[in-house]
Design a protein around this motif. Sequence first.
Motif, short mmCIF file in Angstrom:
data_model
loop_
_atom_site.label_atom_id
_atom_site.label_comp_id
_atom_site.label_asym_id
_atom_site.label_seq_id
_atom_site.Cartn_x
_atom_site.Cartn_y
_atom_site.Cartn_z
N ASN A 156 0.80 -1.24 0.00
CA ASN A 156 0.00 0.00 0.00
C ASN A 156 0.83 1.29 0.00
OD1 ASN A 156 -2.37 -1.64 0.27
ND2 ASN A 156 -2.02 -1.72 2.49
N ILE A 157 2.15 1.21 -0.15
CA ILE A 157 3.00 2.40 -0.08
C ILE A 157 3.58 2.70 -1.46
CG2 ILE A 157 5.07 3.42 0.92
CD1 ILE A 157 4.60 1.76 3.42
N TYR A 158 3.48 3.97 -1.87
CA TYR A 158 4.00 4.42 -3.16
C TYR A 158 4.88 5.66 -2.95
CZ TYR A 158 0.27 1.59 -5.30
OH TYR A 158 -0.55 0.57 -5.67
N ILE A 159 5.95 5.75 -3.73
CA ILE A 159 6.74 6.98 -3.78
C ILE A 159 6.90 7.37 -5.24
CG2 ILE A 159 7.96 6.58 -1.61
CD1 ILE A 159 10.38 5.71 -3.30
N GLY A 160 7.06 8.67 -5.49
CA GLY A 160 7.17 9.09 -6.87
C GLY A 160 7.54 10.54 -7.02
N LEU A 161 7.22 11.09 -8.20
CA LEU A 161 7.54 12.46 -8.54
C LEU A 161 6.30 13.16 -9.10
CD1 LEU A 161 11.00 12.16 -10.33
CD2 LEU A 161 10.57 13.21 -8.10
N VAL A 162 6.25 14.46 -8.85
CA VAL A 162 5.24 15.34 -9.43
C VAL A 162 5.96 16.39 -10.26
CG1 VAL A 162 3.40 17.00 -8.94
CG2 VAL A 162 3.68 14.99 -7.48
N ALA A 163 5.46 16.68 -11.46
CA ALA A 163 6.10 17.68 -12.31
C ALA A 163 5.03 18.38 -13.15
CB ALA A 163 7.15 17.05 -13.22
N GLY A 164 5.32 19.61 -13.53
CA GLY A 164 4.35 20.30 -14.36
C GLY A 164 4.70 21.76 -14.57
N GLY A 165 3.75 22.47 -15.17
CA GLY A 165 3.93 23.88 -15.43
C GLY A 165 2.60 24.61 -15.48
N LEU A 166 2.64 25.91 -15.17
CA LEU A 166 1.46 26.76 -15.16
C LEU A 166 1.78 28.06 -15.87
CD1 LEU A 166 0.75 26.35 -11.36
CD2 LEU A 166 -0.77 25.47 -13.11
N ASP A 167 0.82 28.56 -16.63
CA ASP A 167 0.96 29.88 -17.23
C ASP A 167 -0.35 30.63 -17.05
OD1 ASP A 167 2.61 31.72 -19.14
OD2 ASP A 167 0.58 31.68 -19.96
N GLY A 191 2.12 34.98 -15.12
CA GLY A 191 3.44 34.52 -15.51
C GLY A 191 3.48 33.00 -15.62
N THR A 192 4.66 32.51 -15.97
CA THR A 192 4.87 31.07 -16.16
C THR A 192 5.68 30.50 -15.01
OG1 THR A 192 4.85 31.37 -18.56
CG2 THR A 192 5.75 29.31 -17.72
N GLY A 226 9.73 30.41 -11.26
CA GLY A 226 9.24 31.13 -12.42
C GLY A 226 10.23 31.10 -13.56
N VAL A 227 9.74 31.25 -14.77
CA VAL A 227 10.59 31.30 -15.95
C VAL A 227 10.21 32.53 -16.77
CG1 VAL A 227 10.95 28.82 -16.03
CG2 VAL A 227 9.03 29.83 -17.27
N GLY A 228 11.11 32.94 -17.66
CA GLY A 228 10.85 34.11 -18.49
C GLY A 228 10.76 35.36 -17.64
N GLY A 229 9.72 36.14 -17.86
CA GLY A 229 9.52 37.36 -17.10
C GLY A 229 9.18 37.12 -15.65
N ASN A 230 8.92 35.86 -15.30
CA ASN A 230 8.57 35.49 -13.93
C ASN A 230 9.74 34.82 -13.22
OD1 ASN A 230 6.44 35.64 -12.06
ND2 ASN A 230 5.86 33.51 -12.39
#
Length: 378
Positions: A156-167, A191-192, A226-230
């Motif tokens: 019942n135990i899991y480990i992992g990664l979360v990744a993503g982006g928002l603009d 911003g991004t 943040g990336v770019g202007g952010n």
Amino acid sequence: MKKLITILLLAILAQPVFAQTKLLPKFVRKMFFEKDTTKKGSFVILPVISSAPETGLEAGGSALYSFYTDTLSKNTRVSNIFAYATITTKGQSRLNLSSSYWSPHNNYHFTGAIGYINFPFDFYGVGNNTIKADADRLGQKRVRVNFTGEKRIGSNIYIGLVAGGLDFRFRDQEGTGIFTTDPTIEGKHGGTTLYLGPSFVFDSRNNNTYTTKGTMLTSHFDFMHGVGGNNNLTGGFLNVEFTQFFALSKRFVLGFDIQSQNWTGNQSPFYLLPALGSDEMMRGYYNGRFRDRNLIAGQTELRYRMTERFGIVGFLGTGEVFNKEFSINQLKPNYGGGLRYFFDVQKGLSIRIDYGVGEKRPGESRQSGVYVGLGEAF
């Protein structure tokens, strides 16, 4: 809040009539009324119509494809692909594509989502005591991409990664409201932002679509930059959620759900702050009416399965947002009830209609909302 109308609900409520007279097309009967005891994939489509002064008529639909990656195993959980798209007569739109994938024997769990919103919303400011009179309508364009991957390392135990982006991009349609005039509000230009971080899950639920017993603890910390202007934006987002289910009898299930969200960092861009209210937690509150650096909320839900097709629920909860110090006196109430129609009995998949009620602030009408969706709230 908008009134959502799902056209097929009328047919669902009149199921016995349609089932006997066979007035509905075959593909509709197959999606919503026929029982399939095999482990084949299933597909369902729901049209959606709504209207509001700021959008005009909104029309579109959603589709859900559910399947098993291993049809021989009794334990492999249900995977799905979900799509949602609407457009309004004023040119606004919402698009979303997401998936949850359970590998055979649940050794791996992957989720992915990509969404686009070009839609207005009401901004009330930051804090746990914003007032309705400050509502400032903003234009919003948002793109979001999210991915999680988790591996089971023990029972019942899991480990992992979360990744993503928002603009995020915003436009103040009036230019004279709180969004423009309040100098304390950060991140007005949007911003991004990219994020990456670890996740930990404990999951002993007996079913991931309609749980009757078991525990689930999910947690992840996202390092955000943040990336770019952010580019000067750095921070972190911690999310922890605990759910517990008890089978009180063959028909009654009691569920508890507690969630904490925390933003860290020297900056506080309003669009990244935890926000109270959604179709899953604190139903009845407009999403974003109350937002701040920290959020804590909890709810309990009593579910009664009247038949294999129909169920009802009642829920009660509370929660608040805060900057630094939690105050029990600032907790907001939340209660309501709803109906469930199980269109796929074997997989435990349902259409839900909920009505949630919140607080009544001085000089304002009591907050409330109607929600139509697929699957349980938690």
